[in-house]
Design an enzyme around this catalytic site. Structure first.
Site, PDB file in Angstrom:
ATOM      1  N   SER A  66       0.677  -1.124  -0.070  1.00  0.00           N
ATOM      2  CA  SER A  66      -0.110  -0.075  -0.073  1.00  0.00           C
ATOM      3  C   SER A  66       0.768   1.139   0.164  1.00  0.00           C
ATOM      4  O   SER A  66       1.324   1.467  -0.967  1.00  0.00           O
ATOM      5  CB  SER A  66      -1.002   0.029   1.310  1.00  0.00           C
ATOM      6  OG  SER A  66      -1.717   0.929   1.121  1.00  0.00           O
ATOM      7  N   ASP A 278      -3.429   6.311  -2.976  1.00  0.00           N
ATOM      8  CA  ASP A 278      -2.469   5.726  -2.444  1.00  0.00           C
ATOM      9  C   ASP A 278      -1.690   4.670  -3.439  1.00  0.00           C
ATOM     10  O   ASP A 278      -2.143   4.344  -4.474  1.00  0.00           O
ATOM     11  CB  ASP A 278      -2.742   4.966  -0.915  1.00  0.00           C
ATOM     12  CG  ASP A 278      -3.336   3.687  -1.014  1.00  0.00           C
ATOM     13  OD1 ASP A 278      -4.161   3.537  -2.284  1.00  0.00           O
ATOM     14  OD2 ASP A 278      -3.284   3.092   0.006  1.00  0.00           O
ATOM     15  N   ASP A 280      -1.642   1.384  -3.575  1.00  0.00           N
ATOM     16  CA  ASP A 280      -2.284   0.286  -4.060  1.00  0.00           C
ATOM     17  C   ASP A 280      -3.635   0.608  -4.601  1.00  0.00           C
ATOM     18  O   ASP A 280      -4.558  -0.269  -4.906  1.00  0.00           O
ATOM     19  CB  ASP A 280      -2.348  -0.907  -3.410  1.00  0.00           C
ATOM     20  CG  ASP A 280      -2.929  -0.739  -1.963  1.00  0.00           C
ATOM     21  OD1 ASP A 280      -3.118   0.280  -1.311  1.00  0.00           O
ATOM     22  OD2 ASP A 280      -3.496  -1.765  -1.291  1.00  0.00           O
ATOM     23  N   ALA A 373     -11.061   8.680   7.804  1.00  0.00           N
ATOM     24  CA  ALA A 373     -10.706  10.019   7.433  1.00  0.00           C
ATOM     25  C   ALA A 373      -9.517  10.001   6.556  1.00  0.00           C
ATOM     26  O   ALA A 373      -9.429  10.796   5.537  1.00  0.00           O
ATOM     27  CB  ALA A 373     -10.103  10.815   8.799  1.00  0.00           C
ATOM     28  N   ASN A 374      -8.904   9.032   6.329  1.00  0.00           N
ATOM     29  CA  ASN A 374      -7.515   8.813   5.668  1.00  0.00           C
ATOM     30  C   ASN A 374      -8.102   8.522   4.204  1.00  0.00           C
ATOM     31  O   ASN A 374      -7.312   8.297   3.245  1.00  0.00           O
ATOM     32  CB  ASN A 374      -6.695   7.712   5.990  1.00  0.00           C
ATOM     33  CG  ASN A 374      -7.176   6.116   5.932  1.00  0.00           C
ATOM     34  OD1 ASN A 374      -8.166   5.921   5.556  1.00  0.00           O
ATOM     35  ND2 ASN A 374      -6.643   5.389   6.925  1.00  0.00           N
ATOM     36  N   ARG A 500      -4.607   5.477  20.973  1.00  0.00           N
ATOM     37  CA  ARG A 500      -4.822   4.110  20.762  1.00  0.00           C
ATOM     38  C   ARG A 500      -3.561   3.545  20.353  1.00  0.00           C
ATOM     39  O   ARG A 500      -2.504   4.206  19.894  1.00  0.00           O
ATOM     40  CB  ARG A 500      -5.719   3.900  19.520  1.00  0.00           C
ATOM     41  CG  ARG A 500      -5.592   4.485  18.575  1.00  0.00           C
ATOM     42  CD  ARG A 500      -6.609   4.257  17.365  1.00  0.00           C
ATOM     43  NE  ARG A 500      -6.276   3.001  16.731  1.00  0.00           N
ATOM     44  CZ  ARG A 500      -5.474   3.005  15.892  1.00  0.00           C
ATOM     45  NH1 ARG A 500      -4.562   4.076  15.244  1.00  0.00           N
ATOM     46  NH2 ARG A 500      -5.266   1.729  15.166  1.00  0.00           N
ATOM     47  N   THR A 504      -0.094  -0.772  13.129  1.00  0.00           N
ATOM     48  CA  THR A 504       0.745  -0.852  12.139  1.00  0.00           C
ATOM     49  C   THR A 504       2.214  -0.587  12.430  1.00  0.00           C
ATOM     50  O   THR A 504       3.162  -0.727  11.654  1.00  0.00           O
ATOM     51  CB  THR A 504       0.515  -0.260  10.683  1.00  0.00           C
ATOM     52  OG1 THR A 504       0.410   1.288  11.021  1.00  0.00           O
ATOM     53  CG2 THR A 504      -1.082  -0.697  10.308  1.00  0.00           C
ATOM     54  N   ARG A 509      -0.865   6.229  19.308  1.00  0.00           N
ATOM     55  CA  ARG A 509      -1.225   7.359  18.568  1.00  0.00           C
ATOM     56  C   ARG A 509      -2.126   8.385  19.091  1.00  0.00           C
ATOM     57  O   ARG A 509      -2.881   7.710  20.071  1.00  0.00           O
ATOM     58  CB  ARG A 509      -1.980   6.811  17.206  1.00  0.00           C
ATOM     59  CG  ARG A 509      -1.316   6.217  16.087  1.00  0.00           C
ATOM     60  CD  ARG A 509      -1.739   6.127  14.814  1.00  0.00           C
ATOM     61  NE  ARG A 509      -1.188   5.272  14.027  1.00  0.00           N
ATOM     62  CZ  ARG A 509       0.048   5.480  13.309  1.00  0.00           C
ATOM     63  NH1 ARG A 509       0.750   6.661  13.535  1.00  0.00           N
ATOM     64  NH2 ARG A 509       0.479   4.690  12.523  1.00  0.00           N
TER      65      ARG A 509
HETATM   66  C1  16G Z   1      -3.980   0.239   7.998  1.00  0.00           C
HETATM   67  C2  16G Z   1      -5.712  -0.224   7.448  1.00  0.00           C
HETATM   68  C3  16G Z   1      -6.321   1.453   7.450  1.00  0.00           C
HETATM   69  C4  16G Z   1      -6.145   1.841   8.936  1.00  0.00           C
HETATM   70  C5  16G Z   1      -4.682   1.852   9.189  1.00  0.00           C
HETATM   71  C6  16G Z   1      -4.325   2.429  10.780  1.00  0.00           C
HETATM   72  C7  16G Z   1      -6.755  -1.422   5.929  1.00  0.00           C
HETATM   73  C8  16G Z   1      -6.878  -2.219   4.537  1.00  0.00           C
HETATM   74  N1  16G Z   1      -5.902  -0.866   6.249  1.00  0.00           N
HETATM   75  O1  16G Z   1      -3.333   0.711   6.834  1.00  0.00           O
HETATM   76  O2  16G Z   1      -7.725   1.367   7.235  1.00  0.00           O
HETATM   77  O3  16G Z   1      -6.524   3.310   9.009  1.00  0.00           O
HETATM   78  O4  16G Z   1      -4.033   0.526   9.157  1.00  0.00           O
HETATM   79  O5  16G Z   1      -3.187   2.368  11.017  1.00  0.00           O
HETATM   80  O6  16G Z   1      -7.344  -2.053   6.862  1.00  0.00           O
HETATM   81  P1  16G Z   1      -2.603   2.306  12.447  1.00  0.00           P
HETATM   82  O7  16G Z   1      -3.170   1.310  13.507  1.00  0.00           O
HETATM   83  O8  16G Z   1      -1.259   2.228  12.505  1.00  0.00           O
HETATM   84  O9  16G Z   1      -3.010   3.725  13.073  1.00  0.00           O
HETATM   85 MG    MG Z   2      -3.669   1.239   0.422  1.00  0.00          MG
END
Ligand code: 16G
Ligand code: MG
Length: 546
Positions: A66, A278, A280, A373-374, A500, A504, A509
């Site tokens: 992505s 983005d 992908d 929001a993203n 939270r 990823t 955050r």
């Molecule tokens: C991933 C999620 C996205 C979410 C982001 C949050 C999918 C396809 N993608 O990119 O929806 O907004 O994670 O990231 O589900 P974070 O947990 O690091 O804030």
């Molecule tokens: Mg993506």
């Protein structure tokens, strides 16, 4: 038992796991440096095959990371109706990816036993990949996994993530959702788009023009392919098309959203409508620059507002009584939520971050509009909603206004990719709505004014010490943190804040919004300090922004 899968053993030795490497199937699949993923890909080929046997359906595997840097890669599994794979199988994915080579067959058999999989059942797997240089060999590794269990497969090669989701649904609905080819996808979406545009009177060439930042990724390639289908009704100037720039580098939807500025390699003329995909092409954000050079972002919340307002108007015109809701996350700007609830009188639901959570809640309604929001989002229509719309079209007694509204609804459904957020599909829908309503990007932006907000990250020793509830809006642990946040929020007008653990990245955050940018910044900083002190912050204490 190992003797049962001689091909798996043989092929697996070509995709060895680095000993000790542990990866997690996260919010959106596995994602890390590409060099660490070959064994994961092979094993996801195995897992997709098992899932296909279990569901007696075609399963999808998408190779992409992505919006991550070019050096990374990742993989997502797609379930039969084109949705994200079900959570129980995310657990299996993690187990299988982390089994040491010698334990792979045992891990595989464990899943077969637990899920009572009939190994004589046929299986079929669709594979797609993004434009990363590592993606071709990694998708070959997926295909190796599939063929080592003697399953059928189709390699779609370079496709956007939502296109692969779409193919899976077309295949498993025996073509009812559409034809499972890239050309079929372009035809379905563009025909519906052109039908919608017949309802836009006096659209000037200026209004038909859109500047698009393709993030130097797969979306750019696919928009170019689709262009001839659009009959000049949408005239796209494509930037960051991958011909020389680097994927996601200072461009793309994530960059624009986070930096709140136009991508590089992009010429933004004042007042001109622009958007970014983005890497992908499953996210989109819009923006423009005003005559003072000020940048204006129209994010997922603004998109959800535009789409839900338009659909609600059509439901009223068609006198259709369907229940509709907008699903957001805690990151939705408070102004958008207030506008949707108080002015539009729409039901608004809050889901945990991550597309699958929003998708799941949206499924509970006749029409579920969901957006993060993203910029990731789509609209889901229940089967009965689609039937009611069809009945209105077929009914000889429907008056012209109702029929027109029902046809607009039906063509909108066809333009929308209901499997997952899709930048191309969202773009076509947004462009059609703006054209039908004769609305400029400035008028769209003026529907409500975003509250100033700030997002920060805090490093802590173990982010799992933060546990949240109420769709991540309140922290349950560590003790005292939520009370501290509540007390800080009270100091500012129209303020809101939550924290939270990221799904990823190894950070916590922090989000804050308030009546002025200064208060939002101050609140975000003070909440960061509370996290640092109460949740085991590491490194330097967070510094004030000003
Ligand atoms: C991933 C999620 C996205 C979410 C982001 C949050 C999918 C396809 N993608 O990119 O929806 O907004 O994670 O990231 O589900 P974070 O947990 O690091 O804030
Ligand atoms: Mg993506």
């Amino acid at each position: 038992m190992a003797a049962q899968f001689p091909e798996v053993s043989k092929s697996s030795s070509l995709h060895p796991k680095p000993p000790g490497l542990i990866l997690q199937y996260g919010t959106a699949g596995f994602r890390t440096v590409a060099a660490h993923l070959d064994h994961v890909m092979f094993r996801m080929g195995l897992l997709a095959t098992l899932r296909s046997k279990k569901t007696k359906s075609t399963i999808g595997v998408m190779v992409t990371a992505s919006h991550n840097p070019e050096e990374d890669n990742g993989v997502k599994l797609v379930d039969p109706m084109g949705e994200m794979v079900t959570p129980a199988w995310e657990g299996y994915a993690t187990q299988l990816a982390n089994a040491e080579d010698a334990d792979l067959l045992t891990a595989l058999e464990d899943i077969i036993t637990k899920e009572e999989i009939d190994m004589s059942q046929e299986a079929n797997v669709f594979v797609g990949r993004d434009t990363r240089s590592s993606s071709a060999s990694l998708s070959d590794a997926v295909l190796d996994g599939v063929s080592s269990l003697s399953a059928g497969s189709k390699d779609y090669g370079l496709v956007t993530t939502p296109q692969l989701h779409y193919m899976v649904r077309c295949q498993n609905t025996q073509g009812k959702y559409g034809e499972a080819t890239v050309d079929g996808y372009y035809k379905k979406l563009s025909q519906a788009f052109l039908q919608l545009l017949k309802n836009a009177s006096n659209c000037t060439d200026d209004q038909k023009h859109l500047s698009l930042d393709g993030a130097n990724g797969i979306g750019a390639l696919k928009v170019r392919e689709m262009d001839s289908h659009l009959a000049k009704e949408l005239q796209i100037s494509l930037y960051n098309d991958g011909s020389n720039g680097k994927l996601n580098f200072q461009c793309g939807a994530d960059f624009v959203k986070v930096q709140q500025k136009a991508p590089t390699g992009f010429e933004v003329k004042p007042g001109e409508r622009c958007c970014s995909f983005d890497g992908d092409a499953d996210r989109i954000v819009y923006y423009y620059t005003d005559s003072d050079g000020q940048f204006h972002l129209l994010d997922g919340d603004k998109i959800a507002t535009l789409i839900s307002t338009y659909l609600k108007e059509l439901l009223t015109q068609a006198s259709l009584n369907l229940n509709m809701a907008v699903v957001q996350t805690a990151y939705a700007n408070g102004s958008s939520t207030r506008y949707l609830e108080n002015t539009m009188k729409l039901a608004v639901k809050c889901a945990k971050t991550g597309v699958k959570h929003l998708h799941h809640i949206a499924q509970e309604f006749d029409i579920g509009v969901y957006f993060e929001a993203n910029g990731h989002g789509t609209v889901l229509f229940s089967e009965s909603a689609e039937e009611k719309i069809q009945q209105l079209i077929d009914n000889p007694n429907s008056d012209d206004e109702k029929k027109r509204a029902a046809l607009l609804l039906q063509n909108s459904i066809s333009v929308i990719n209901q499997t997952v957020g899709d930048a191309i599909s969202d773009m076509l829908l947004i462009e059609a709505i703006l054209a039908i309503k004769g609305m400029t990007v400035q008028q769209w932006d003026a529907i409500y004014t975003d509250l100033p907000n700030r997002q920060l990250k805090v490093k802590v020793a173990d982010r799992r010490v933060i546990d949240t509830t109420d769709a991540e809006r309140r922290a349950v642990t560590p003790a005292g943190l939520q009370d501290a946040i509540d007390a800080l929020v009270k100091k500012y007008r129209l303020a809101r804040s939550f924290v939270r653990p990221s799904g990823t990245e190894d950070v916590v955050r922090v989000y804050a919004e308030a009546i002025t940018q200064e208060s939002a910044d101050a609140l975000a900083h003070e909440v960061s300090l509370a996290v640092y002190r109460l949740a085991g912050g590491v490194g330097d204490e967070p510094k004030p922004l000003h």
